[in-house]
Motif scaffolding. Sequence first.
Motif, PDB file in Angstrom:
ATOM      1  N   ALA A 222       7.317   3.568 -49.228  1.00 43.16           N
ATOM      2  CA  ALA A 222       7.121   3.618 -51.626  1.00 43.16           C
ATOM      3  C   ALA A 222       7.795   2.145 -51.511  1.00 43.16           C
ATOM      4  CB  ALA A 222       7.933   4.586 -52.070  1.00 43.16           C
ATOM      5  N   GLU A 223       9.260   1.799 -50.872  1.00 43.41           N
ATOM      6  CA  GLU A 223       9.217   0.730 -51.022  1.00 43.41           C
ATOM      7  C   GLU A 223       8.666  -0.580 -50.673  1.00 43.41           C
ATOM      8  OE1 GLU A 223      13.536  -1.228 -49.737  1.00 43.41           O
ATOM      9  OE2 GLU A 223      14.039   0.347 -49.968  1.00 43.41           O
ATOM     10  N   ALA A 224       7.765  -0.530 -49.797  1.00 46.11           N
ATOM     11  CA  ALA A 224       7.063  -1.821 -49.026  1.00 46.11           C
ATOM     12  C   ALA A 224       5.907  -1.650 -49.783  1.00 46.11           C
ATOM     13  CB  ALA A 224       7.011  -1.471 -47.735  1.00 46.11           C
ATOM     14  N   GLY A 225       5.415  -0.319 -50.881  1.00 48.59           N
ATOM     15  CA  GLY A 225       4.579  -0.470 -51.544  1.00 48.59           C
ATOM     16  C   GLY A 225       3.447  -0.668 -50.427  1.00 48.59           C
ATOM     17  N   LEU A 226       3.397  -0.012 -49.561  1.00 52.23           N
ATOM     18  CA  LEU A 226       2.436  -0.048 -48.427  1.00 52.23           C
ATOM     19  C   LEU A 226       1.283   1.072 -48.552  1.00 52.23           C
ATOM     20  CD1 LEU A 226       4.208   0.397 -44.778  1.00 52.23           C
ATOM     21  CD2 LEU A 226       2.942  -2.078 -45.860  1.00 52.23           C
ATOM     22  N   PRO A 227       0.182   1.051 -48.281  1.00 54.84           N
ATOM     23  CA  PRO A 227      -0.963   1.478 -48.391  1.00 54.84           C
ATOM     24  C   PRO A 227      -1.371   3.008 -48.335  1.00 54.84           C
ATOM     25  CG  PRO A 227      -2.149   0.431 -47.574  1.00 54.84           C
ATOM     26  CD  PRO A 227      -0.713  -0.441 -47.887  1.00 54.84           C
TER      27      PRO A 227
ATOM     28  N   ARG B  10      12.590   4.901 -32.576  1.00 50.17           N
ATOM     29  CA  ARG B  10      14.332   5.061 -32.716  1.00 50.17           C
ATOM     30  C   ARG B  10      14.702   5.784 -33.810  1.00 50.17           C
ATOM     31  NH1 ARG B  10      13.330   6.730 -27.510  1.00 50.17           N
ATOM     32  NH2 ARG B  10      13.753   4.915 -26.462  1.00 50.17           N
ATOM     33  N   ALA B  11      14.091   4.893 -34.664  1.00 46.92           N
ATOM     34  CA  ALA B  11      15.165   5.624 -36.296  1.00 46.92           C
ATOM     35  C   ALA B  11      13.652   5.684 -37.380  1.00 46.92           C
ATOM     36  CB  ALA B  11      15.722   4.466 -36.723  1.00 46.92           C
ATOM     37  N   PRO B  12      13.840   6.283 -38.271  1.00 45.76           N
ATOM     38  CA  PRO B  12      12.201   6.228 -39.610  1.00 45.76           C
ATOM     39  C   PRO B  12      11.580   5.220 -39.578  1.00 45.76           C
ATOM     40  CG  PRO B  12      13.733   8.255 -40.201  1.00 45.76           C
ATOM     41  CD  PRO B  12      14.455   7.026 -39.174  1.00 45.76           C
ATOM     42  N   GLU B  13      13.252   3.897 -39.859  1.00 45.07           N
ATOM     43  CA  GLU B  13      12.836   3.090 -40.503  1.00 45.07           C
ATOM     44  C   GLU B  13      11.866   1.942 -39.514  1.00 45.07           C
ATOM     45  OE1 GLU B  13      16.007   4.925 -42.390  1.00 45.07           O
ATOM     46  OE2 GLU B  13      15.732   4.581 -40.194  1.00 45.07           O
ATOM     47  N   GLN B  14      11.961   2.122 -38.144  1.00 47.61           N
ATOM     48  CA  GLN B  14      10.883   1.466 -37.525  1.00 47.61           C
ATOM     49  C   GLN B  14      10.049   2.168 -37.362  1.00 47.61           C
ATOM     50  OE1 GLN B  14      13.311   2.663 -33.897  1.00 47.61           O
ATOM     51  NE2 GLN B  14      13.789   0.390 -33.164  1.00 47.61           N
ATOM     52  N   VAL B  15       9.529   3.007 -37.430  1.00 52.30           N
ATOM     53  CA  VAL B  15       8.052   3.739 -38.355  1.00 52.30           C
ATOM     54  C   VAL B  15       7.974   2.581 -39.551  1.00 52.30           C
ATOM     55  CG1 VAL B  15       6.245   5.830 -38.839  1.00 52.30           C
ATOM     56  CG2 VAL B  15       8.921   6.404 -36.841  1.00 52.30           C
ATOM     57  N   VAL B  16       8.527   2.704 -40.406  1.00 54.22           N
ATOM     58  CA  VAL B  16       7.867   1.568 -41.618  1.00 54.22           C
ATOM     59  C   VAL B  16       7.745   0.540 -41.319  1.00 54.22           C
ATOM     60  CG1 VAL B  16       8.793   1.386 -44.142  1.00 54.22           C
ATOM     61  CG2 VAL B  16       8.785   3.415 -43.157  1.00 54.22           C
ATOM     62  N   GLN B  17       8.655   0.016 -40.478  1.00 55.80           N
ATOM     63  CA  GLN B  17       8.066  -1.807 -40.355  1.00 55.80           C
ATOM     64  C   GLN B  17       7.033  -2.014 -38.951  1.00 55.80           C
ATOM     65  OE1 GLN B  17      12.046  -2.586 -37.890  1.00 55.80           O
ATOM     66  NE2 GLN B  17      13.178  -2.735 -40.193  1.00 55.80           N
ATOM     67  N   ALA B  18       6.606  -0.264 -39.002  1.00 53.25           N
ATOM     68  CA  ALA B  18       5.459  -0.635 -37.511  1.00 53.25           C
ATOM     69  C   ALA B  18       4.476  -0.807 -38.515  1.00 53.25           C
ATOM     70  CB  ALA B  18       5.749   0.873 -36.088  1.00 53.25           C
ATOM     71  N   LEU B  19       4.208   0.221 -39.460  1.00 55.85           N
ATOM     72  CA  LEU B  19       3.192  -0.041 -40.148  1.00 55.85           C
ATOM     73  C   LEU B  19       3.023  -1.171 -41.016  1.00 55.85           C
ATOM     74  CD1 LEU B  19       3.858   4.423 -41.507  1.00 55.85           C
ATOM     75  CD2 LEU B  19       2.018   3.183 -40.165  1.00 55.85           C
ATOM     76  N   ALA B  20       3.849  -1.347 -41.405  1.00 54.72           N
ATOM     77  CA  ALA B  20       3.851  -2.492 -42.049  1.00 54.72           C
ATOM     78  C   ALA B  20       2.842  -3.819 -41.452  1.00 54.72           C
ATOM     79  CB  ALA B  20       5.070  -3.268 -42.438  1.00 54.72           C
ATOM     80  N   TYR B  21       3.761  -4.133 -40.299  1.00 55.73           N
ATOM     81  CA  TYR B  21       3.408  -4.442 -39.309  1.00 55.73           C
ATOM     82  C   TYR B  21       1.697  -4.167 -38.879  1.00 55.73           C
ATOM     83  CZ  TYR B  21       1.957  -7.843 -35.090  1.00 55.73           C
ATOM     84  OH  TYR B  21       1.325  -8.599 -34.477  1.00 55.73           O
TER      85      TYR B  21
ATOM     86  N   GLN C 215       9.637 -11.225 -42.420  1.00 58.69           N
ATOM     87  CA  GLN C 215       8.573 -12.008 -43.137  1.00 58.69           C
ATOM     88  C   GLN C 215       8.980 -10.497 -44.537  1.00 58.69           C
ATOM     89  OE1 GLN C 215       5.497 -11.348 -40.341  1.00 58.69           O
ATOM     90  NE2 GLN C 215       4.355 -13.552 -41.144  1.00 58.69           N
ATOM     91  N   ALA C 216       8.572  -9.428 -44.385  1.00 57.62           N
ATOM     92  CA  ALA C 216       9.018  -8.375 -45.437  1.00 57.62           C
ATOM     93  C   ALA C 216      10.286  -9.082 -46.705  1.00 57.62           C
ATOM     94  CB  ALA C 216       8.530  -7.471 -44.992  1.00 57.62           C
ATOM     95  N   ALA C 217      11.124  -9.277 -46.014  1.00 61.84           N
ATOM     96  CA  ALA C 217      12.223  -9.786 -46.970  1.00 61.84           C
ATOM     97  C   ALA C 217      12.190 -10.697 -47.650  1.00 61.84           C
ATOM     98  CB  ALA C 217      13.480  -8.954 -45.818  1.00 61.84           C
ATOM     99  N   ARG C 218      11.896 -11.782 -47.065  1.00 58.36           N
ATOM    100  CA  ARG C 218      11.147 -12.760 -47.305  1.00 58.36           C
ATOM    101  C   ARG C 218      10.543 -12.956 -48.828  1.00 58.36           C
ATOM    102  NH1 ARG C 218      11.321 -15.138 -41.958  1.00 58.36           N
ATOM    103  NH2 ARG C 218       8.833 -15.302 -41.949  1.00 58.36           N
ATOM    104  N   ASP C 219       9.367 -12.159 -48.665  1.00 58.87           N
ATOM    105  CA  ASP C 219       8.679 -11.547 -49.122  1.00 58.87           C
ATOM    106  C   ASP C 219       8.913 -11.527 -50.785  1.00 58.87           C
ATOM    107  OD1 ASP C 219       6.499 -12.983 -47.609  1.00 58.87           O
ATOM    108  OD2 ASP C 219       5.431 -11.316 -47.376  1.00 58.87           O
ATOM    109  N   ALA C 220       9.618 -10.492 -50.168  1.00 57.08           N
ATOM    110  CA  ALA C 220      10.172  -9.052 -51.592  1.00 57.08           C
ATOM    111  C   ALA C 220      11.371 -10.790 -52.177  1.00 57.08           C
ATOM    112  CB  ALA C 220      10.889  -8.094 -50.666  1.00 57.08           C
ATOM    113  N   ALA C 221      11.879 -11.177 -51.391  1.00 58.63           N
ATOM    114  CA  ALA C 221      13.212 -12.220 -52.765  1.00 58.63           C
ATOM    115  C   ALA C 221      12.087 -13.425 -52.858  1.00 58.63           C
ATOM    116  CB  ALA C 221      13.494 -13.223 -50.928  1.00 58.63           C
ATOM    117  N   ALA C 222      10.905 -13.538 -52.641  1.00 62.82           N
ATOM    118  CA  ALA C 222       9.941 -14.569 -52.954  1.00 62.82           C
ATOM    119  C   ALA C 222      10.085 -13.981 -54.492  1.00 62.82           C
ATOM    120  CB  ALA C 222       8.994 -14.795 -52.313  1.00 62.82           C
ATOM    121  N   GLU C 223       9.037 -12.752 -54.970  1.00 65.38           N
ATOM    122  CA  GLU C 223       8.363 -12.599 -55.465  1.00 65.38           C
ATOM    123  C   GLU C 223       9.706 -12.313 -57.422  1.00 65.38           C
ATOM    124  OE1 GLU C 223       7.620  -8.252 -54.927  1.00 65.38           O
ATOM    125  OE2 GLU C 223       5.981  -8.905 -54.083  1.00 65.38           O
TER     126      GLU C 223
END
Length: 163
Positions: free
Chosen positions: A27-32, A135-146, A155-163
């Motif tokens: 949800a935080e990453a806005g992934l479909p 190893r962590a749920p957050e890595q699953v989210v990062q893998a899905l974002a990739y 890149q996700a952190a930079r994109d969020a900061a630019a918004e």
Amino acid sequence: MSGRSWKVYLSGEIHSDWRERIAAGIAEAGLPVELTAPVTVHADSDDCGVAIFGDEPDKFWHDRKGAQLNAIRTSTLISEADVVVVRFGEQYKQWNAAFDAGYAAALGKPMVTLHPTEHDHALKEVDAAASAVARAPEQVVQALAYVIRGQLPQQAARDAAAE
């Protein structure tokens, strides 16, 4: 890959907050992504067969009724999934998770396993069939974002900061 919604099935242990952490990260990453899972209320999963089809005096048949009913949900949702995430937790033996991993592998579904390093040896064959090991749920989210956006965590952190 805009306009496409990904179906991700979350299989495995039900005694920690890993599913909620993945859902929050998505949800935080806005992934479909549409998340699906087995019934995670242990008593409901165990007793669904007898609750619907009637009591069984023999525990074997009690469990069998529930397992067969749960198999309808599990096999359907894994078959429909774009990605299957299988969590093996620290506390309990997860025979269902191992079965789901094998089923996903047999269907050729991309799979991410999620477990602590202590389980590496026991899960070596399952991990060999997986596309990734987290190893962590957050890595699953990062893998899905990739996979979905081609976006690395930086890149996700930079994109969020630019918004």
